[in-house]
Design a protein around this motif. Structure first.
Motif, short mmCIF file in Angstrom:
data_model
loop_
_atom_site.label_atom_id
_atom_site.label_comp_id
_atom_site.label_asym_id
_atom_site.label_seq_id
_atom_site.Cartn_x
_atom_site.Cartn_y
_atom_site.Cartn_z
N ALA A 1 0.81 -1.21 0.00
CA ALA A 1 0.00 0.00 0.00
C ALA A 1 0.85 1.26 0.00
N VAL A 2 2.04 1.20 0.59
CA VAL A 2 2.90 2.38 0.65
C VAL A 2 3.27 2.84 -0.76
N LEU A 3 3.23 1.94 -1.72
CA LEU A 3 3.44 2.32 -3.12
C LEU A 3 2.12 2.67 -3.79
N ALA A 4 1.16 1.75 -3.70
CA ALA A 4 -0.09 1.89 -4.44
C ALA A 4 -0.88 3.13 -4.04
N ASP A 5 -0.73 3.57 -2.80
CA ASP A 5 -1.49 4.73 -2.32
C ASP A 5 -0.93 6.05 -2.83
N GLY A 6 0.23 6.02 -3.49
CA GLY A 6 0.82 7.25 -3.97
C GLY A 6 1.34 8.13 -2.84
N ILE A 7 1.51 9.41 -3.13
CA ILE A 7 2.03 10.33 -2.11
C ILE A 7 1.07 11.50 -1.91
N THR A 8 1.06 12.02 -0.70
CA THR A 8 0.24 13.20 -0.40
C THR A 8 1.09 14.39 0.04
N ASP A 9 2.33 14.13 0.46
CA ASP A 9 3.21 15.19 0.91
C ASP A 9 4.11 15.63 -0.24
N SER A 10 3.71 16.69 -0.91
CA SER A 10 4.47 17.14 -2.07
C SER A 10 5.64 18.04 -1.69
N ASP A 11 5.83 18.27 -0.40
CA ASP A 11 7.00 19.06 0.02
C ASP A 11 8.29 18.34 -0.32
N ILE A 12 8.36 17.05 -0.03
CA ILE A 12 9.62 16.33 -0.23
C ILE A 12 9.46 15.12 -1.15
N TYR A 13 8.21 14.81 -1.56
CA TYR A 13 7.98 13.72 -2.50
C TYR A 13 7.49 14.29 -3.83
N GLU A 14 7.75 13.56 -4.91
CA GLU A 14 7.44 14.04 -6.25
C GLU A 14 6.01 13.70 -6.67
N SER A 15 5.21 14.72 -6.89
CA SER A 15 3.84 14.51 -7.37
C SER A 15 3.83 14.11 -8.83
N GLY A 16 4.75 14.64 -9.60
CA GLY A 16 4.85 14.31 -11.01
C GLY A 16 3.63 14.73 -11.81
N SER A 17 3.39 14.03 -12.90
CA SER A 17 2.25 14.33 -13.76
C SER A 17 0.95 13.77 -13.22
N LEU A 18 1.01 13.09 -12.08
CA LEU A 18 -0.14 12.34 -11.56
C LEU A 18 -0.74 12.98 -10.32
N ASN A 19 -0.25 14.15 -9.93
CA ASN A 19 -0.70 14.79 -8.70
C ASN A 19 -0.55 13.85 -7.51
N GLY A 20 0.51 13.07 -7.52
CA GLY A 20 0.84 12.20 -6.40
C GLY A 20 0.33 10.79 -6.51
N ALA A 21 -0.54 10.50 -7.49
CA ALA A 21 -1.11 9.16 -7.61
C ALA A 21 -0.06 8.17 -8.13
N TYR A 22 -0.37 6.89 -7.98
CA TYR A 22 0.52 5.83 -8.43
C TYR A 22 0.36 5.61 -9.93
N PRO A 23 1.44 5.43 -10.69
CA PRO A 23 1.32 5.23 -12.14
C PRO A 23 0.58 3.94 -12.48
N GLN A 24 -0.37 4.03 -13.37
CA GLN A 24 -1.20 2.88 -13.74
C GLN A 24 -0.84 2.31 -15.12
N ARG A 25 -0.18 3.08 -15.93
CA ARG A 25 0.20 2.64 -17.26
C ARG A 25 1.24 3.61 -17.79
N MET A 26 1.81 3.29 -18.95
CA MET A 26 2.64 4.25 -19.66
C MET A 26 1.84 4.81 -20.84
N ARG A 27 2.16 6.03 -21.21
CA ARG A 27 1.48 6.66 -22.33
C ARG A 27 1.98 6.09 -23.64
N TYR A 28 1.14 6.15 -24.66
CA TYR A 28 1.53 5.66 -25.98
C TYR A 28 2.66 6.52 -26.54
N GLY A 29 3.47 5.91 -27.40
CA GLY A 29 4.56 6.64 -28.04
C GLY A 29 4.06 7.52 -29.17
N ASN A 30 4.83 8.54 -29.48
CA ASN A 30 4.46 9.46 -30.55
C ASN A 30 4.46 8.79 -31.91
#
Length: 561
Positions: A502-531
């Protein structure tokens, strides 16, 4: 092992060997003739195997290391000295994603060629090799769809159409049907034929043992059916699970592993060491993630010392925190030492008129994982010597020592899948016995000594299933995730399917020291298609996105929790 290079040239040497004759005219007119009894498709099977599990350094780095291994929480960047924060990959980057997509999108070419050669009417027809090709095709499509979601499957390899994308349900059912065809073809056969028709050493998994390939196919069927189980419209899954459990599955000695070739160029087939040593300096190296190290260390797991090395430690200098966010990052590093049971001292020092914090800790004695997804604010405080590196044989340079095998499919997973089915009431198997056998098989594969395996299974609470159904499922999924070390794509899929750890799947909520990235802190569910697919097959891609959801990392796949 020198198979990769030798097998490529062997195909050409067949013809040359037959041309050594005193008849000058015959040599002159047909110098590379391959006699009918020498022609075989065996030489076309090695490349699609290693290109799928040990591709060249470009996708090995950008697909496996930057994305899958790190989404799995097994490896981390972002310590002080790394070229990046640990947000790399969590923030979408088209260059990195395109490399991953283009690798998988292009990998079917060699598999399709092998199937065309060996299928009915093919130039090098061999039904048993064809069955092996179908199984490898299934492994490929399961990996590909579980990384991106909907992809072309039904039309794959058809040069006359722009391939439509298939739903994951369609792909799963199609792959399972082809696996069943392959198993039916193999039947009781043990080899693909005699002489040059025996695929033998050209098979990097099982040296041509068809019964092991049959068990691999059935275990892949079980993996896919268990992953589909519970998804919308996956009514087929329960029947497929029952069928798979009634047939032979991977057991002890059946791990599908690829021995690393010490001589082949990293631009043909890479290893972790090709990135670890050849990028230069500390910048591109990585550390082992805190969730994995904590689980192993806190449960006295003997795999700890074969997965990782103790942190270097010693006297470490850190900047003095200048604000609340930096203080939070600094405190996190000290708390991480405390979590690991490390006795350390802290003092204020001034060196060359610069105030610093000096942390003194034991050298080379403690296993300490790096917190996952550290951002730039934490970077300065995450000293490289705080954290454990991967074990030496995982990142060993070629021609410098033993490199641990590439894991294609483990026997351990077979038993964890069977344990999961038992806990869910899909079989009458002994869930705890199957669970413990999964742990044992993982430890055997990683060469843990028998005495340590026995001690762990007999004495550790995590080695025995207990509690509610959900509690037991959490144990099974977590142990499977542990066993999938260096198999980042499957470990990542395991987290997405189960929600554990769960420590991975739950993503992060503290954006002070953890990276929210493109997901606003959520856990990555897939990769985007290539160009590339956007540029060549945009209409069919748009139809897939309309069904599946936005082309974002956070869009959940069909089977995800």
């Amino acid at each position: 092992m020198k198979k990769f290079q030798k097998i490529i040239v062997a195909f050409f040497l067949i013809g040359i060997a037959g041309a050594c004759t005193s008849d000058f005219d015959e040599i002159n007119t047909n110098p590379t003739r391959i006699e009918a009894d020498q022609a075989t498709a065996a030489y076309f099977f090695t490349k699609p195997q290693y290109k799928l599990f040990a591709p060249d350094r470009y996708p090995y780095w950008r697909a496996q290391l930057i994305h899958a291994d790190r989404f799995a929480g097994h490896f981390t960047f972002g310590f002080n000295g790394s070229w990046w924060t640990d947000g790399l990959g969590y923030t979408y980057n088209s260059g990195y994603t395109d490399a991953a997509f283009d690798w998988l999108n292009g990998a079917y070419g060699d598999i399709g060629l092998f199937l065309n050669l060996t299928g009915t009417g093919g130039e090098l027809e061999n039904e048993y090799m064809y069955a092996m090709g179908l199984i490898l095709k299934g492994i490929y499509f399961q990996l590909y769809t579980d990384t991106f979601g909907e992809i072309p499957y039904t039309d794959a390899g058809n040069p006359d159409v722009l391939p439509a994308f298939d739903t994951q349900s369609t792909i799963y059912q199609g792959v399972i049907a082809e696996l069943e065809t392959a198993m039916s073809i193999i039947g009781d056969a043990t080899t693909t034929g005699d002489g040059v028709q025996d695929i033998g050493a050209n098979d990097l998994f099982y040296s041509g043992d068809l019964q092991k390939w049959k068990k691999l196919a059935n275990t892949l069927k079980l993996r896919m059916a268990m992953r589909a189980y519970g998804a919308d419209g996956a009514s087929f899954a329960a029947t497929e699970i029952t069928e798979a459990l009634a047939a032979d599955l991977l057991g002890e000695g059946d791990d599908a592993l690829i021995e690393k070739d010490n001589e082949i160029s990293q631009w043909n087939a890479a290893a972790y060491g090709d990135v670890w040593h050849n990028f230069g300096g500390l910048g591109s190296k990585w550390r082992v993630g805190k969730p994995l190290i904590d689980y192993l260390r806190n449960n006295n797991d003997p795999r700890l010392s074969v997965y990782a090395r103790p942190a270097v430690g010693g006297e470490l200098l850190l900047p003095v925190p200048e604000d609340a966010v930096e203080q939070k990052a600094y405190d996190l590093m000290l708390q991480n030492l405390t979590d690991a049971g490390v006795a350390y001292t802290e003092e204020d020092v001034t060196i060359d008129d610069v105030d610093q914090k000096k942390i003194t800790m034991p050298e080379g004695s403690a296993y300490i994982g790096q917190p996952v997804r550290l951002n730039g604010f934490a970077y300065s405080f995450a000293h490289a010597n705080f954290f454990s590196e991967p074990a030496e044989n995982i990142v060993e340079a070629k021609n410098a020592g033993e490199i641990f095998n590439e894991v294609a499919f483990s026997a351990a997973e077979s038993f964890f899948l069977q344990a999961e089915a038992a806990v869910l009431g899909l079989s009458s198997g002994d869930a705890n016995a199957l669970y413990q056998e999964g742990i044992r098989q993982s430890m055997i594969m990683w060469r843990v000594v028998d005495a340590d395996i026995t001690t762990y299974l007999a004495g550790e609470a995590e080695a025995t299933l207990s509690g509610t159904q959900d509690d037991m499922l959490e144990q099974i999924y977590t142990q499977k995730w542990v066993a999938q070390y260096t198999d980042g794509f499957e470990a990542w899929a395991n987290v997405r399917k189960s929600g554990y750890p769960a420590v991975l799947a739950d993503g992060i909520t503290d954006s002070d020291i953890y990276e929210s990235g493109s997901l606003n802190g959520a856990y990555p569910q897939r990769m985007r298609y290539g160009n590339s697919i956007r540029n060549t097959n945009g209409t069919n891609l748009d139809a897939a996105i309309a069904r599946q959801g936005s082309d974002l990392q956070g869009t959940k796949l069909w089977w995800a929790k």
